[in-house]
Motif scaffolding. Structure first.
Motif, PDB file in Angstrom:
ATOM      1  N   PHE A  51      -0.401  -0.048  12.273  1.00  0.00           N
ATOM      2  CA  PHE A  51      -0.532  -0.448  10.875  1.00  0.00           C
ATOM      3  C   PHE A  51       0.557  -1.452  10.516  1.00  0.00           C
ATOM      4  CE2 PHE A  51      -1.837   4.044  11.241  1.00  0.00           C
ATOM      5  CZ  PHE A  51      -3.179   3.912  10.921  1.00  0.00           C
ATOM      6  N   SER A  53       1.598  -1.977   7.430  1.00  0.00           N
ATOM      7  CA  SER A  53       2.346  -1.531   6.255  1.00  0.00           C
ATOM      8  C   SER A  53       1.785  -0.199   5.782  1.00  0.00           C
ATOM      9  CB  SER A  53       2.208  -2.559   5.119  1.00  0.00           C
ATOM     10  OG  SER A  53       0.841  -2.638   4.708  1.00  0.00           O
ATOM     11  N   ASP A  55       0.526   0.172   2.870  1.00  0.00           N
ATOM     12  CA  ASP A  55      -0.728  -0.205   2.202  1.00  0.00           C
ATOM     13  C   ASP A  55      -1.892  -0.170   3.191  1.00  0.00           C
ATOM     14  OD1 ASP A  55       0.947  -0.697   0.063  1.00  0.00           O
ATOM     15  OD2 ASP A  55       0.064  -2.636  -0.427  1.00  0.00           O
ATOM     16  N   GLU A  56      -1.673  -0.768   4.343  1.00  0.00           N
ATOM     17  CA  GLU A  56      -2.738  -0.833   5.348  1.00  0.00           C
ATOM     18  C   GLU A  56      -3.112   0.565   5.823  1.00  0.00           C
ATOM     19  OE1 GLU A  56      -3.137  -2.577   9.836  1.00  0.00           O
ATOM     20  OE2 GLU A  56      -2.274  -3.934   8.324  1.00  0.00           O
ATOM     21  N   ILE A  59      -5.343   2.209   3.177  1.00  0.00           N
ATOM     22  CA  ILE A  59      -6.699   1.662   3.246  1.00  0.00           C
ATOM     23  C   ILE A  59      -7.450   2.282   4.422  1.00  0.00           C
ATOM     24  CG2 ILE A  59      -8.056  -0.427   3.670  1.00  0.00           C
ATOM     25  CD1 ILE A  59      -6.879  -0.239   0.848  1.00  0.00           C
ATOM     26  N   ALA A  60      -6.749   2.516   5.529  1.00  0.00           N
ATOM     27  CA  ALA A  60      -7.371   3.178   6.682  1.00  0.00           C
ATOM     28  C   ALA A  60      -7.772   4.609   6.337  1.00  0.00           C
ATOM     29  CB  ALA A  60      -6.420   3.161   7.875  1.00  0.00           C
ATOM     30  N   ASP A 121      -2.284  -7.990  -3.715  1.00  0.00           N
ATOM     31  CA  ASP A 121      -2.682  -7.824  -2.313  1.00  0.00           C
ATOM     32  C   ASP A 121      -3.304  -6.452  -2.080  1.00  0.00           C
ATOM     33  OD1 ASP A 121      -1.810 -10.359  -1.649  1.00  0.00           O
ATOM     34  OD2 ASP A 121       0.142  -9.678  -0.912  1.00  0.00           O
ATOM     35  N   ALA A 125      -7.284  -5.589  -1.036  1.00  0.00           N
ATOM     36  CA  ALA A 125      -7.659  -4.753   0.102  1.00  0.00           C
ATOM     37  C   ALA A 125      -8.471  -3.533  -0.340  1.00  0.00           C
ATOM     38  CB  ALA A 125      -6.403  -4.304   0.853  1.00  0.00           C
ATOM     39  N   GLN A 129     -12.498  -2.598   0.515  1.00  0.00           N
ATOM     40  CA  GLN A 129     -12.908  -1.337   1.118  1.00  0.00           C
ATOM     41  C   GLN A 129     -13.925  -0.620   0.232  1.00  0.00           C
ATOM     42  OE1 GLN A 129     -12.314   2.162   0.363  1.00  0.00           O
ATOM     43  NE2 GLN A 129     -13.490   2.598   2.210  1.00  0.00           N
TER      44      GLN A 129
END
Length: 200
Positions: A51, A53, A55-56, A59-60, A121, A125, A129
């Motif tokens: 990942f 971050s 944040d990422e 989202i996952a 950002d 994202a 999603q």
């Protein structure tokens, strides 16, 4: 020896589970990458190889939850496609089962939504999603309607948005007032009425 692809998949799964626990305990902003790695039993290197971050990673988490939900709904279709109200009840049940712990998941998703409102950002994202999820869910709704010879008087995506909005709002009330608003009670009461009103 475990194949690299499987090892990577297992590492991501453990990081996601560790993040769920740490975010629920300390909050999105209160939890550090180190906290997540400690809980999952990995190093920062393992985190950043999976990942970019926090944040990422969140989202996952959203993606994994909605993927599982879509798979479960798709599996129901052959048996319940000709009974839209029954299917609606089943889908609502899945919405509550899609996340392992509704209180924990609600804390994380609500906090990240607030974060996204302040971060362009993160908003971008999250919107991507959520749009992908709505698109897949809308496709399933259209498939059910066609099977039953039903026609929507509103765009099916708008109906899906309403289902999600009602579910998310009702979940908040249920967690705060479980005796007055049992989980799923608002959805089960009003969504069949809405479905009947917007189809012919």
């Amino acid at each position: 020896m475990e194949p690299p692809k499987r090892r990577r998949t297992n590492t991501r799964a453990r990081l996601l589970e560790g993040a769920l626990e740490v975010f629920a305990e300390r909050g999105f902003h209160g939890a550090s990458v180190e906290d997540i790695c400690d809980r999952a039993g990995f190093t920062r290197g393992a985190f950043y190889s999976n990942f970019g971050s926090k944040d990422e990673l969140v989202i996952a988490l959203f993606q994994a939850t909605t993927d599982r939900l879509i798979e479960q709904i798709s599996a129901l279709l052959p048996e319940l496609a000709n009974e839209p109200v029954t299917l609606l009840d089943a889908v609502l049940g899945l919405l509550d089962e899609a996340a392992p712990d509704q209180r924990r998941w609600h804390l994380i998703s609500t906090e990240f939504t607030l974060h996204a409102l302040r971060s362009p950002d993160a908003a971008r994202a999250l919107n991507e999603q959520r749009e992908a999820f709505r698109s897949r869910l809308t496709h399933l709704v259209e498939e059910i309607a066609e099977t039953n010879g039903l026609e929507f008087s509103v765009p099916p995506e708008q109906f899906v948005r309403l289902v999600i909005a009602l579910h998310e709002g009702a979940r908040s009330q249920s967690l705060l007032e479980p005796r007055k608003v049992p989980a799923g009670s608002l959805e089960q009461t009003f969504l069949p009425v809405v479905l009947e009103a917007v189809t012919r």
